[in-house]
Design a protein around this motif. Structure first.
Motif, PDB file in Angstrom:
ATOM      1  N   ASN A  37      55.496  75.585   4.905  1.00 49.42           N
ATOM      2  CA  ASN A  37      54.400  74.792   5.451  1.00 49.42           C
ATOM      3  C   ASN A  37      54.891  73.487   6.073  1.00 49.42           C
ATOM      4  OD1 ASN A  37      52.545  76.691   4.777  1.00 49.42           O
ATOM      5  ND2 ASN A  37      51.889  75.719   2.878  1.00 49.42           N
TER       6      ASN A  37
ATOM      7  N   TYR B 154      50.857  73.291   8.884  1.00 48.68           N
ATOM      8  CA  TYR B 154      49.701  74.104   8.508  1.00 48.68           C
ATOM      9  C   TYR B 154      48.463  73.253   8.375  1.00 48.68           C
ATOM     10  CZ  TYR B 154      49.070  72.901   3.556  1.00 48.68           C
ATOM     11  OH  TYR B 154      48.769  72.259   2.392  1.00 48.68           O
TER      12      TYR B 154
ATOM     13  N   CYS C 271      53.000  59.288   6.852  1.00 49.09           N
ATOM     14  CA  CYS C 271      51.773  59.842   6.287  1.00 49.09           C
ATOM     15  C   CYS C 271      51.822  59.920   4.765  1.00 49.09           C
ATOM     16  CB  CYS C 271      51.525  61.248   6.837  1.00 49.09           C
ATOM     17  SG  CYS C 271      51.163  61.248   8.603  1.00 49.09           S
ATOM     18  N   HIS C 272      52.976  60.356   4.233  1.00 50.30           N
ATOM     19  CA  HIS C 272      53.008  60.693   2.811  1.00 50.30           C
ATOM     20  C   HIS C 272      53.152  59.480   1.894  1.00 50.30           C
ATOM     21  CE1 HIS C 272      52.748  65.083   2.918  1.00 50.30           C
ATOM     22  NE2 HIS C 272      53.343  64.986   4.087  1.00 50.30           N
TER      23      HIS C 272
ATOM     24  N   ALA D 268      42.884  69.628   2.915  1.00 51.16           N
ATOM     25  CA  ALA D 268      42.921  68.167   2.901  1.00 51.16           C
ATOM     26  C   ALA D 268      43.141  67.577   4.291  1.00 51.16           C
ATOM     27  CB  ALA D 268      44.021  67.686   1.960  1.00 51.16           C
ATOM     28  N   GLY D 269      43.845  68.324   5.149  1.00 53.22           N
ATOM     29  CA  GLY D 269      44.135  67.783   6.479  1.00 53.22           C
ATOM     30  C   GLY D 269      45.136  68.641   7.215  1.00 53.22           C
TER      31      GLY D 269
ATOM     32  N   ARG E 238      50.294  72.105  -5.645  1.00 57.44           N
ATOM     33  CA  ARG E 238      51.050  72.610  -4.483  1.00 57.44           C
ATOM     34  C   ARG E 238      52.396  73.162  -4.933  1.00 57.44           C
ATOM     35  NH1 ARG E 238      48.744  70.390   0.274  1.00 57.44           N
ATOM     36  NH2 ARG E 238      47.273  68.726  -0.187  1.00 57.44           N
TER      37      ARG E 238
ATOM     38  N   MET F  44      48.954  69.199   8.510  1.00 57.32           N
ATOM     39  CA  MET F  44      50.362  68.853   8.369  1.00 57.32           C
ATOM     40  C   MET F  44      51.076  69.372   9.611  1.00 57.32           C
ATOM     41  SD  MET F  44      53.201  67.990   6.758  1.00 57.32           S
ATOM     42  CE  MET F  44      54.848  68.379   7.361  1.00 57.32           C
TER      43      MET F  44
ATOM     44  N   GLY G 298      45.470  72.628   6.103  1.00 55.05           N
ATOM     45  CA  GLY G 298      44.950  72.884   4.769  1.00 55.05           C
ATOM     46  C   GLY G 298      43.564  72.320   4.614  1.00 55.05           C
TER      47      GLY G 298
ATOM     48  N   CYS H  67      58.546  61.363   7.433  1.00 52.48           N
ATOM     49  CA  CYS H  67      57.453  61.830   6.578  1.00 52.48           C
ATOM     50  C   CYS H  67      56.655  60.682   5.955  1.00 52.48           C
ATOM     51  CB  CYS H  67      57.985  62.713   5.459  1.00 52.48           C
ATOM     52  SG  CYS H  67      59.285  63.853   5.973  1.00 52.48           S
TER      53      CYS H  67
HETATM   54  C1  HEC Z   1      50.958  63.131  10.532  1.00 52.87           C
HETATM   55  C2  HEC Z   1      50.997  63.032   9.105  1.00 52.87           C
HETATM   56  C3  HEC Z   1      52.088  63.793   8.361  1.00 52.87           C
HETATM   57  C4  HEC Z   1      53.443  63.682   8.504  1.00 52.87           C
HETATM   58  C5  HEC Z   1      54.229  62.779   9.473  1.00 52.87           C
HETATM   59  C6  HEC Z   1      54.031  64.565   7.539  1.00 52.87           C
HETATM   60  N1  HEC Z   1      53.059  65.194   6.831  1.00 52.87           N
HETATM   61 FE1  HEC Z   1      53.333  66.532   5.329  1.00 52.87          FE
HETATM   62  N2  HEC Z   1      51.319  66.742   5.135  1.00 52.87           N
HETATM   63  C7  HEC Z   1      50.375  66.078   5.873  1.00 52.87           C
HETATM   64  C8  HEC Z   1      49.049  66.464   5.415  1.00 52.87           C
HETATM   65  C9  HEC Z   1      47.721  65.934   5.953  1.00 52.87           C
HETATM   66  C10 HEC Z   1      49.238  67.414   4.394  1.00 52.87           C
HETATM   67  C11 HEC Z   1      48.162  68.117   3.566  1.00 52.87           C
HETATM   68  C12 HEC Z   1      47.623  69.298   4.286  1.00 52.87           C
HETATM   69  C13 HEC Z   1      46.608  70.012   3.387  1.00 52.87           C
HETATM   70  O1  HEC Z   1      47.016  70.509   2.330  1.00 52.87           O
HETATM   71  O2  HEC Z   1      45.439  70.059   3.764  1.00 52.87           O
HETATM   72  C14 HEC Z   1      50.690  67.560   4.231  1.00 52.87           C
HETATM   73  C15 HEC Z   1      51.268  68.400   3.314  1.00 52.87           C
HETATM   74  C16 HEC Z   1      52.624  68.514   3.129  1.00 52.87           C
HETATM   75  C17 HEC Z   1      53.246  69.371   2.146  1.00 52.87           C
HETATM   76  C18 HEC Z   1      52.512  70.275   1.174  1.00 52.87           C
HETATM   77  C19 HEC Z   1      52.461  71.654   1.746  1.00 52.87           C
HETATM   78  C20 HEC Z   1      51.696  72.597   0.862  1.00 52.87           C
HETATM   79  O3  HEC Z   1      52.006  73.793   0.955  1.00 52.87           O
HETATM   80  O4  HEC Z   1      50.827  72.166   0.107  1.00 52.87           O
HETATM   81  C21 HEC Z   1      54.590  69.219   2.260  1.00 52.87           C
HETATM   82  C22 HEC Z   1      55.665  69.906   1.438  1.00 52.87           C
HETATM   83  C23 HEC Z   1      54.801  68.268   3.321  1.00 52.87           C
HETATM   84  N3  HEC Z   1      53.603  67.851   3.833  1.00 52.87           N
HETATM   85  C24 HEC Z   1      56.040  67.864   3.710  1.00 52.87           C
HETATM   86  C25 HEC Z   1      56.265  66.972   4.767  1.00 52.87           C
HETATM   87  C26 HEC Z   1      57.567  66.613   5.214  1.00 52.87           C
HETATM   88  C27 HEC Z   1      58.878  67.131   4.635  1.00 52.87           C
HETATM   89  C28 HEC Z   1      57.400  65.738   6.243  1.00 52.87           C
HETATM   90  C29 HEC Z   1      58.474  65.073   7.081  1.00 52.87           C
HETATM   91  C30 HEC Z   1      59.455  65.918   7.682  1.00 52.87           C
HETATM   92  C31 HEC Z   1      55.970  65.552   6.422  1.00 52.87           C
HETATM   93  N4  HEC Z   1      55.314  66.325   5.501  1.00 52.87           N
HETATM   94  C32 HEC Z   1      55.391  64.727   7.365  1.00 52.87           C
HETATM   95  C33 HEC Z   1      50.593  65.136   6.859  1.00 52.87           C
HETATM   96  C34 HEC Z   1      51.858  64.751   7.304  1.00 52.87           C
END
Ligand code: HEC
Length: 165
Positions: free
Chosen positions: A127, A132, A96-97, A136-137, A116, A139, A134, A93
């Motif tokens: 999500n 999903y 990106c995060h 912002a971008g 969130r 996920m 969203g 994670c």
């Molecule tokens: C390729 C990039 C990327 C990776 C790797 C990634 N994420 Fe995300 N994630 C995003 C983006 C972009 C958003 C925001 C989407 C939006 O709200 O528009 C997001 C949003 C989320 C959210 C918020 C969901 C919500 O309902 O608002 C959670 C929780 C989350 N990620 C968990 C994880 C976890 C756990 C992992 C690893 C297992 C992970 N992400 C890996 C790009 C990534």
């Protein structure tokens, strides 16, 4: 070809072969003794390992949060089995995060997370597991790492939520 010419050529070849043989014997000796040295040092290393294993303390006292403990103990197998949220976060994670790449809510950033979290953890879990699109971008499901179990992804979400400041 006269007999004497044949004799000269044959003698020459014979001499060359003798020289070659001697050279080969010398090379074999040098290589052999280097190998022997290497084997000896390997044996020493094996002995040292054995010794260290024998004098190692029986138990280790672990301080810190359970997640950290689990991670240090399961470090080599981090991807396959551990349910440690921190390890999963770091492996799958953080790309990106950690910095908030491509619209991802940045780690520990309350401004990006509070709204969130207010929607409920189950939504975050769903999500993160299913992915999903969203505002912002995008996920990707399980952060694009399909080999993660749902529990590992949820643990990673917990880890992220617990660290919001
Ligand atoms: C390729 C990039 C990327 C990776 C790797 C990634 N994420 Fe995300 N994630 C995003 C983006 C972009 C958003 C925001 C989407 C939006 O709200 O528009 C997001 C949003 C989320 C959210 C918020 C969901 C919500 O309902 O608002 C959670 C929780 C989350 N990620 C968990 C994880 C976890 C756990 C992992 C690893 C297992 C992970 N992400 C890996 C790009 C990534």
């Amino acid at each position: 070809m006269s007999d004497s010419r044949f004799g000269k050529i044959f003698g020459g070849m014979l001499a060359a072969m003798v020289v070659l043989t001697i050279v080969l014997i010398i090379i074999a000796n040098v290589v052999g003794s280097t190998l022997k040295d290497e084997m000896a040092s390997l044996k020493d290393q094996a002995k040292a390992k054995e010794l260290i294993a024998r004098i190692e303390p029986i138990g280790k006292v672990a301080f810190g949060k359970p997640a950290e403990v689990a991670q240090t103990q399961a470090a080599p197998a981090a991807k396959a089995e551990t349910v440690s949220g921190e390890a999963t976060y770091n492996a799958a994670c953080a790309a990106c995060h950690a910095q908030g790449v491509a619209g991802a809510p940045k780690f520990a950033d309350g401004g990006a997370w509070n709204e969130r979290v207010a929607r409920g953890k189950d939504t975050l879990y769903a999500n993160a597991v299913n992915g999903y699109q969203g505002k912002a971008g995008y996920m990707p499901p399980k952060g694009g790492n399909a080999s993660l179990s749902d529990d590992q992804v949820k643990a990673a979400v917990d880890y992220m939520v617990d660290n919001i400041k």
